[in-house]
Design a protein around this motif. Sequence first.
Motif, short mmCIF file in Angstrom:
data_model
loop_
_atom_site.label_atom_id
_atom_site.label_comp_id
_atom_site.label_asym_id
_atom_site.label_seq_id
_atom_site.Cartn_x
_atom_site.Cartn_y
_atom_site.Cartn_z
N PRO A 14 0.83 -1.22 0.00
CA PRO A 14 0.00 0.00 0.00
C PRO A 14 0.85 1.26 0.00
CG PRO A 14 0.02 -1.00 2.18
CD PRO A 14 0.73 -1.96 1.28
N ILE A 15 0.28 2.36 -0.47
CA ILE A 15 0.95 3.64 -0.44
C ILE A 15 1.11 4.09 1.01
CG2 ILE A 15 0.75 6.07 -1.14
CD1 ILE A 15 -0.89 5.12 -3.52
N PRO A 16 2.26 4.63 1.39
CA PRO A 16 2.43 5.13 2.76
C PRO A 16 1.34 6.13 3.14
CG PRO A 16 4.54 5.10 1.60
CD PRO A 16 3.49 4.77 0.59
N VAL A 17 0.95 6.12 4.41
CA VAL A 17 -0.16 6.94 4.87
C VAL A 17 0.05 8.42 4.57
CG1 VAL A 17 -1.44 7.72 6.90
CG2 VAL A 17 -0.85 5.30 6.65
N GLN A 18 1.24 8.93 4.87
CA GLN A 18 1.49 10.35 4.65
C GLN A 18 1.35 10.72 3.19
OE1 GLN A 18 5.39 10.78 6.38
NE2 GLN A 18 4.57 11.40 8.37
N GLN A 19 1.86 9.86 2.31
CA GLN A 19 1.76 10.14 0.88
C GLN A 19 0.30 10.11 0.42
OE1 GLN A 19 4.59 8.05 -1.53
NE2 GLN A 19 3.46 8.38 -3.41
N ALA A 20 -0.48 9.18 0.97
CA ALA A 20 -1.90 9.12 0.62
C ALA A 20 -2.65 10.37 1.08
CB ALA A 20 -2.53 7.87 1.25
N VAL A 21 -2.28 10.89 2.25
CA VAL A 21 -2.92 12.11 2.75
C VAL A 21 -2.60 13.29 1.84
CG1 VAL A 21 -2.94 13.81 4.62
CG2 VAL A 21 -2.99 11.36 5.15
N PHE A 22 -1.33 13.42 1.44
CA PHE A 22 -0.95 14.52 0.55
C PHE A 22 -1.68 14.39 -0.79
CE2 PHE A 22 3.08 14.89 3.14
CZ PHE A 22 2.75 16.12 3.68
N TRP A 23 -1.80 13.15 -1.28
CA TRP A 23 -2.51 12.94 -2.55
C TRP A 23 -3.96 13.38 -2.42
CZ3 TRP A 23 -6.89 10.25 -3.74
CH2 TRP A 23 -7.19 10.11 -5.10
N ALA A 24 -4.62 12.98 -1.34
CA ALA A 24 -6.03 13.33 -1.15
C ALA A 24 -6.20 14.84 -1.05
CB ALA A 24 -6.58 12.65 0.10
N ARG A 25 -5.33 15.48 -0.29
CA ARG A 25 -5.41 16.94 -0.13
C ARG A 25 -5.22 17.66 -1.46
NH1 ARG A 25 -0.33 20.04 2.08
NH2 ARG A 25 0.26 19.31 0.01
N ASP A 26 -4.16 17.28 -2.21
CA ASP A 26 -3.85 17.97 -3.46
C ASP A 26 -4.90 17.68 -4.53
OD1 ASP A 26 -1.63 18.91 -2.20
OD2 ASP A 26 -0.23 17.53 -3.16
N THR A 27 -5.40 16.44 -4.58
CA THR A 27 -6.43 16.10 -5.56
C THR A 27 -7.70 16.88 -5.29
OG1 THR A 27 -5.52 13.87 -5.83
CG2 THR A 27 -7.80 14.22 -6.54
N ALA A 28 -8.10 16.94 -4.03
CA ALA A 28 -9.31 17.69 -3.68
C ALA A 28 -9.17 19.16 -4.04
CB ALA A 28 -9.62 17.54 -2.18
N PHE A 29 -7.99 19.72 -3.76
CA PHE A 29 -7.76 21.13 -4.05
C PHE A 29 -7.82 21.39 -5.56
CE2 PHE A 29 -5.18 24.85 -4.95
CZ PHE A 29 -5.65 25.77 -4.03
N ASP A 30 -7.17 20.52 -6.34
CA ASP A 30 -7.15 20.70 -7.79
C ASP A 30 -8.55 20.57 -8.38
OD1 ASP A 30 -4.46 21.09 -7.70
OD2 ASP A 30 -3.91 19.08 -8.39
N LEU A 31 -9.31 19.57 -7.92
CA LEU A 31 -10.67 19.39 -8.43
C LEU A 31 -11.55 20.58 -8.03
CD1 LEU A 31 -11.20 15.59 -7.74
CD2 LEU A 31 -10.84 16.69 -9.95
N TRP A 32 -11.33 21.09 -6.82
CA TRP A 32 -12.10 22.25 -6.36
C TRP A 32 -11.82 23.45 -7.26
CZ3 TRP A 32 -15.64 22.71 -2.40
CH2 TRP A 32 -16.05 24.00 -2.09
#
Length: 302
Positions: A103-121
């Motif tokens: 699995p992807i490391p937790v910290q990297q998954a959090v950064f991905w979720a944050r950045d993806t949400a921001f970009d989609l927003w």
Amino acid sequence: MHEFLPAKQILHRRHIERIAACEVCGAERETIRHVLLECTMAKVFWEHTKKLAGVKLPHPHQDTWARDLLLAKVCSRREAAVIMCGMWALWMARNRRRHGERPIPVQQAVFWARDTAFDLWQILHSKNGNQPARDVLRWKPPEIDWMKCNVDGAYYPVDGSDAIGLVLRDHRGAFAGTRARWQNHSLDALSMEAQAAKEGIEFALEKGARNLILATDCQELVKLWELGVCQRSLISPILADIQQRSRSSDGFVLLFEGRLCNRVAHQCTKLVSSSSLVEEWPCPPPELHDLLAADCKNFVIP
């Protein structure tokens, strides 16, 4: 909401799975809610989300949690966007574990979720339909108490030479140092990118970084990093060295950023040559001034 995600409890009810228990924490039933909110892995993920993205998971109702989140009844719409992207990351991590993948490391998954949400927003709420692409493709600062080191390399296949560039900045976008190095011989482009990443973490640790994001525009390098010990590429020794050095930091993430987000590091590669092998600047060289300023235009300093 409609139980389309094949959690074990749903598959057990449909006589596909023999047992409904969660394989991670041993809970009696692995429901969708359990995977996304209640499992041990989920709790760790949301703790990191609060710390690294500033978004706290609310306490949604047991029966209406999905609808309440979708309609942003329990938090702001921006927070709901990050939480839903985080849930997607959790579900994909769950599937990777089920399929025997790392699995992807937790910290990297959090950064991905944050950045993806921001970009989609940004895309969905832009007033100008042609603007989002320019807004999305921009350098993003790290969180408070984190440093970000962008690394890049330029490989010249004609003679096998290459140049490595890296730049270190803090959460305010403040310049913390840059280095460039010329190499007369390199195996290939991937090896050169891996070497750039290795020098990036060395440089950041020398500068006292305790929490580090290492950003590269080489997707293949990031994919091999995520595979960990499962991969047997030529750059395995370099990745192992990066892993070893990362243990000296409190937090470490290696992630992909597009070329436009990595342009300062790319410009650094042009500041060295066969006649000037290694250069290091404690203050930004003139060639980087405009790019550094442009990167800091589009975000609010916390």
